[in-house]
Write a protein that holds these residues in place. Sequence first.
Motif, PDB file in Angstrom:
ATOM      1  N   ILE A  46       0.852  -1.189   0.000  1.00 54.11           N
ATOM      2  CA  ILE A  46       0.000   0.000   0.000  1.00 54.11           C
ATOM      3  C   ILE A  46       0.886   1.237   0.000  1.00 54.11           C
ATOM      4  O   ILE A  46       1.687   1.435   0.918  1.00 54.11           O
ATOM      5  N   GLY A  47       0.748   2.073  -1.031  1.00 52.90           N
ATOM      6  CA  GLY A  47       1.436   3.357  -1.065  1.00 52.90           C
ATOM      7  C   GLY A  47       2.753   3.331  -1.819  1.00 52.90           C
ATOM      8  O   GLY A  47       3.335   2.273  -2.091  1.00 52.90           O
ATOM      9  N   GLY A  48       3.211   4.515  -2.186  1.00 48.33           N
ATOM     10  CA  GLY A  48       4.509   4.672  -2.826  1.00 48.33           C
ATOM     11  C   GLY A  48       4.550   4.255  -4.277  1.00 48.33           C
ATOM     12  O   GLY A  48       5.621   3.999  -4.823  1.00 48.33           O
ATOM     13  N   THR A  49       3.390   4.223  -4.964  1.00 47.63           N
ATOM     14  CA  THR A  49       3.365   3.756  -6.351  1.00 47.63           C
ATOM     15  C   THR A  49       3.356   4.892  -7.369  1.00 47.63           C
ATOM     16  O   THR A  49       3.440   4.641  -8.575  1.00 47.63           O
ATOM     17  N   GLY A  50       3.251   6.143  -6.893  1.00 49.17           N
ATOM     18  CA  GLY A  50       3.119   7.266  -7.811  1.00 49.17           C
ATOM     19  C   GLY A  50       4.459   7.806  -8.285  1.00 49.17           C
ATOM     20  O   GLY A  50       5.494   7.138  -8.226  1.00 49.17           O
ATOM     21  N   ALA A  51       4.413   9.063  -8.730  1.00 47.04           N
ATOM     22  CA  ALA A  51       5.611   9.699  -9.274  1.00 47.04           C
ATOM     23  C   ALA A  51       6.203  10.704  -8.302  1.00 47.04           C
ATOM     24  O   ALA A  51       7.051  11.519  -8.677  1.00 47.04           O
ATOM     25  N   GLY A  52       5.771  10.668  -7.041  1.00 44.71           N
ATOM     26  CA  GLY A  52       6.316  11.582  -6.048  1.00 44.71           C
ATOM     27  C   GLY A  52       7.779  11.298  -5.746  1.00 44.71           C
ATOM     28  O   GLY A  52       8.283  10.200  -5.986  1.00 44.71           O
ATOM     29  N   ARG A  53       8.465  12.287  -5.194  1.00 47.27           N
ATOM     30  CA  ARG A  53       9.890  12.133  -4.922  1.00 47.27           C
ATOM     31  C   ARG A  53      10.170  11.031  -3.906  1.00 47.27           C
ATOM     32  O   ARG A  53      11.258  10.439  -3.909  1.00 47.27           O
ATOM     33  N   ALA A  54       9.211  10.776  -3.031  1.00 45.31           N
ATOM     34  CA  ALA A  54       9.407   9.747  -2.005  1.00 45.31           C
ATOM     35  C   ALA A  54       8.755   8.418  -2.378  1.00 45.31           C
ATOM     36  O   ALA A  54       8.747   7.496  -1.569  1.00 45.31           O
ATOM     37  N   ASP A  55       8.204   8.312  -3.587  1.00 42.27           N
ATOM     38  CA  ASP A  55       7.539   7.071  -4.005  1.00 42.27           C
ATOM     39  C   ASP A  55       8.572   6.104  -4.565  1.00 42.27           C
ATOM     40  O   ASP A  55       9.173   6.361  -5.614  1.00 42.27           O
ATOM     41  N   ALA A  56       8.776   4.980  -3.850  1.00 45.34           N
ATOM     42  CA  ALA A  56       9.848   4.063  -4.239  1.00 45.34           C
ATOM     43  C   ALA A  56       9.383   2.619  -4.354  1.00 45.34           C
ATOM     44  O   ALA A  56      10.211   1.733  -4.577  1.00 45.34           O
ATOM     45  N   THR A  57       8.092   2.365  -4.227  1.00 43.49           N
ATOM     46  CA  THR A  57       7.609   0.982  -4.242  1.00 43.49           C
ATOM     47  C   THR A  57       7.912   0.287  -5.564  1.00 43.49           C
ATOM     48  O   THR A  57       8.386  -0.853  -5.600  1.00 43.49           O
ATOM     49  N   VAL A  58       7.633   0.967  -6.658  1.00 42.97           N
ATOM     50  CA  VAL A  58       7.861   0.361  -7.976  1.00 42.97           C
ATOM     51  C   VAL A  58       9.350   0.132  -8.211  1.00 42.97           C
ATOM     52  O   VAL A  58       9.756  -0.904  -8.762  1.00 42.97           O
ATOM     53  N   ASP A  59      10.197   1.082  -7.773  1.00 43.80           N
ATOM     54  CA  ASP A  59      11.645   0.896  -7.900  1.00 43.80           C
ATOM     55  C   ASP A  59      12.101  -0.331  -7.114  1.00 43.80           C
ATOM     56  O   ASP A  59      12.980  -1.077  -7.568  1.00 43.80           O
ATOM     57  N   ALA A  60      11.512  -0.542  -5.935  1.00 45.69           N
ATOM     58  CA  ALA A  60      11.875  -1.697  -5.109  1.00 45.69           C
ATOM     59  C   ALA A  60      11.488  -2.994  -5.804  1.00 45.69           C
ATOM     60  O   ALA A  60      12.253  -3.965  -5.791  1.00 45.69           O
TER      61      ALA A  60
ATOM     62  N   LEU B 219       8.951  -6.826 -10.833  1.00 47.63           N
ATOM     63  CA  LEU B 219       7.955  -5.979 -11.489  1.00 47.63           C
ATOM     64  C   LEU B 219       7.496  -6.585 -12.809  1.00 47.63           C
ATOM     65  O   LEU B 219       8.308  -6.953 -13.655  1.00 47.63           O
ATOM     66  N   VAL B 220       6.195  -6.684 -12.977  1.00 46.25           N
ATOM     67  CA  VAL B 220       5.604  -7.142 -14.238  1.00 46.25           C
ATOM     68  C   VAL B 220       5.005  -5.968 -15.006  1.00 46.25           C
ATOM     69  O   VAL B 220       5.231  -5.809 -16.199  1.00 46.25           O
ATOM     70  N   ALA B 221       4.242  -5.123 -14.343  1.00 49.16           N
ATOM     71  CA  ALA B 221       3.644  -3.966 -15.020  1.00 49.16           C
ATOM     72  C   ALA B 221       3.347  -2.877 -14.009  1.00 49.16           C
ATOM     73  O   ALA B 221       2.964  -3.149 -12.871  1.00 49.16           O
ATOM     74  N   HIS B 222       3.541  -1.649 -14.434  1.00 48.80           N
ATOM     75  CA  HIS B 222       3.232  -0.473 -13.620  1.00 48.80           C
ATOM     76  C   HIS B 222       2.415   0.481 -14.481  1.00 48.80           C
ATOM     77  O   HIS B 222       2.567   0.512 -15.694  1.00 48.80           O
ATOM     78  N   ASN B 223       1.545   1.233 -13.829  1.00 49.79           N
ATOM     79  CA  ASN B 223       0.628   2.150 -14.499  1.00 49.79           C
ATOM     80  C   ASN B 223      -0.418   1.355 -15.275  1.00 49.79           C
ATOM     81  O   ASN B 223      -0.276   1.092 -16.473  1.00 49.79           O
ATOM     82  N   ILE B 224      -1.446   0.951 -14.562  1.00 49.88           N
ATOM     83  CA  ILE B 224      -2.540   0.167 -15.132  1.00 49.88           C
ATOM     84  C   ILE B 224      -3.595   1.125 -15.669  1.00 49.88           C
ATOM     85  O   ILE B 224      -3.872   2.158 -15.060  1.00 49.88           O
ATOM     86  N   ALA B 225      -4.201   0.795 -16.790  1.00 47.16           N
ATOM     87  CA  ALA B 225      -5.238   1.647 -17.389  1.00 47.16           C
ATOM     88  C   ALA B 225      -6.524   1.502 -16.582  1.00 47.16           C
ATOM     89  O   ALA B 225      -7.522   0.942 -17.038  1.00 47.16           O
TER      90      ALA B 225
END
Length: 373
Positions: A224-238, A245-251
């Motif tokens: 939960i959280g940290g999936t956006g483009a904010g400076r502190a958002d690091a979930t997707v990078d992790a 990671l399979v896919a990010h930014n779902i339609a």
Amino acid sequence: MQPSVGALTGLEAALAALLDGVEPVAPTLLPLDQTLGKIGAAMPPLARAQPIRDTARTDGWACRALDLAGASAYSPLPLMAMPVWIEAGGAMPEGCDCVLDADLIDCSGPMPQALDEAAPGQGVRRAGEDMAAGRPLIIAGDRLSAADLLTVRSAGIGEIAVRMPQVRLIDVAAPTSDTFTAHFIADLARASGATVFDIETVARDARSVAQALGNAAGDLIILIGGTGAGRADATVDALAARGALVAHNIALQPGRTAAIGRLVGVPIIALPGAPDQAFAGFLALVQPAIDRLTGRSAPRQTVLALERKISSTVGLAEIVLLKQEQDRWRPLATGDFSLEAIRLADAWLAIPGGSEGWAAGTPVGAFVFDDPR
């Protein structure tokens, strides 16, 4: 599937990738008092018809109907023997085929007298009347209700086989962390039949998130959280750093920044931290994953006409919250939910990405919520 970062991934494609290879978890036997709301697994059919013998439906006098022929309040009929008193649910005595109300036998004189007659079977639940032998005790894949537990208890069985996927929930803490979104998603997962580990709260940097993923214990991981483009958002990078990671930014609207992944075979869903976006992501991604893991039957849709038009952006699957108003669906929110709309909604649907919406009066199928929300 190669990771897709930046460009939108269609919801159908994302869901197919998420569920690829996911199978129902092994059944677990649980005491009845722990199974309400869980998803039942297959069990042996009922060995003997229920009830196994005739029982009384009401309190009264167990009699033989033939012995009461002609009895009435105006012409009491003396009985050769004292009838047997029986409580509701008690086994009928041998030779008795009806139950007479308490005030219809007069025991004040030297001989008991019947004040009314009865038909065979009156006040009696016949053997096998509740359930025939060979019938399923529960319907595999259905949510267990109080009525299901009543049926199982009446057969003298103390355990039910259920499928309970183990869900790890990791809350990627915001600078001013409040875990209400994580608790909301945990409650929804439990209501869907999953067992949720204690909510793990981790720092918002990629290293902390990656370490929290650990060895991917459990059947499903939800972040939960940290999936956006904010400076502190690091979930997707992790997720990317762990090769998960399979896919990010779902339609998907709301919930466009959600991500999906896989680590050591365990599916991962990363949801945005805002409650409305997390809720939409739960409906579109988490619920299907839990349904697959529990072996739940396909959810049923209720078809009603729309009270008013719904517009949608082409290219995005938009989640709509609905309220039932008599024989119509009234849209409460489309693509952006208030907490009030989440609380009041009776059902939801997803407008496909290729649709611009539907006109007023269009019959649409919606999924009714399983409370609590």
